[in-house]
Design an enzyme around this catalytic site. Structure first.
Site, PDB file in Angstrom:
ATOM      1  N   ASN A 153       0.157   4.068 -14.377  1.00 47.33           N
ATOM      2  CA  ASN A 153      -0.205   3.924 -15.557  1.00 47.33           C
ATOM      3  C   ASN A 153      -0.064   5.471 -16.092  1.00 47.33           C
ATOM      4  OD1 ASN A 153      -3.030   2.173 -15.035  1.00 47.33           O
ATOM      5  ND2 ASN A 153      -1.200   1.703 -16.262  1.00 47.33           N
ATOM      6  N   ASP A 176      -8.008  -5.515 -17.627  1.00 47.25           N
ATOM      7  CA  ASP A 176      -7.169  -5.111 -18.963  1.00 47.25           C
ATOM      8  C   ASP A 176      -7.494  -5.352 -20.533  1.00 47.25           C
ATOM      9  OD1 ASP A 176      -4.818  -4.622 -19.858  1.00 47.25           O
ATOM     10  OD2 ASP A 176      -4.022  -6.218 -19.123  1.00 47.25           O
TER      11      ASP A 176
END
Ligand code: IPE
Ligand code: IPE
Ligand code: MG
Length: 254
Positions: free
Chosen positions: A80, A32
């Site tokens: 996502n 991330d």
């Protein structure tokens, strides 16, 4: 690590994490922070994703030296898709170019690649590349690299349960045989050991739907480093910390 160096490390007691049984066999990483890394540099988010992909190469190559046999990386979640069309399209193009450019090197480095996640939800051409890369590296016996693409832990458990229910309905599986041993055989990860260590970069302390079933007894490391800054030295440091963890699995220290 070369045998000679390993022998020396054993003699001196200076054993890197992962060698000699102290380190994690299976490391899973929530990569991330690509977007923030790019924004900090005044660049578009995709610039960060490209930098992140280069880091993947470095981290995969570091695994044999660090004694990590299984590396599972979270590349794209079932959530996502909520991002802008521009970012999603850019990521999909990046996955395709990553496979195209890296396939040979992965095979030559003896890396066995597997994908987990909801494959039919991905572009057909990408699916074909994924199948080909799995086939091309199926004989490799070094690092087991698993790429979670269009992956969500809840989605995985739901898909597994659907297949399990089909087997029960068809009389292939008795309901009383459904237990903690049977259910994971239906998960995408059925051939993998459970992760020992889950690392998340970028300072967020959440798991965002990653390996929900499999991580029941994993150790977690949440580190502030953004993924494009996650070097092999940072990786080695995190693995070293793992060595000092006291894993009890619900029991008491013997
Ligand atoms: C992780 O980085 C990569 C993907 C989720 C594809 P992010 O894109 O989430 O980066 P941040 O969290 O916005 O910085
Ligand atoms: C998790 O990161 C997914 C990947 C790293 C592929 P996200 O950036 O999507 O997670 P949230 O939105 O911070 O929970
Ligand atoms: Mg993020």
């Amino acid at each position: 690590m070369a045998d000679e160096a390993k022998a020396l490390a054993e003699q001196t007691g200076n054993l890197p994490a992962g060698i000699g049984g102290a380190g994690p066999r299976h490391v899973a990483i929530i990569m991330d922070g690509n977007g923030r890394w790019a924004t900090m540099r005044g660049r578009p988010r995709l610039f960060g994703h490209h930098a992140g992909a280069r880091r993947v190469r470095e981290i995969v190559r570091a695994c044999p030296d660090l004694g990590v046999g299984y590396l599972t990386i979270f590349a794209f979640s079932t959530e996502n898709w909520k991002r802008t069309q521009l970012e999603v399209a850019g990521l999909m193009a990046l996955f395709r170019s990553y496979i195209r450019k890296e396939a040979r090197a992965l095979r030559d480095h003896n890396v066995r690649v597997r994908f987990i996640g909801d494959r039919p939800g991905l572009d057909k051409k990408l699916q074909v590349q994924m199948d080909e890369l799995e086939e091309m590296t199926a004989h490799c016996t070094g690092t087991n690299l698993t790429i979670a693409l269009n992956y969500g832990g809840r989605d995985e458990v739901a898909r597994a349960t659907r297949r399990l229910a089909e087997d029960v309905a068809a009389g292939r599986l008795a309901p009383e045989c459904v237990d903690e041993e049977t259910l994971p055989k239906y998960l995408d990860t059925c051939v993998l050991p459970d992760p020992d260590l889950v690392i998340r970069t970028s300072g967020e302390a959440r798991i965002s739907n990653f390996l929900l079933w499999q991580s029941a007894y994993a150790e977690y490391e949440f580190i502030d480093t953004l993924w494009p800054d996650f070097t092999r030295e940072v990786f080695a440091g995190v693995l070293e910390n793992f060595g000092s963890r006291d894993r009890r699995f619900g029991g008491v220290k013997g």
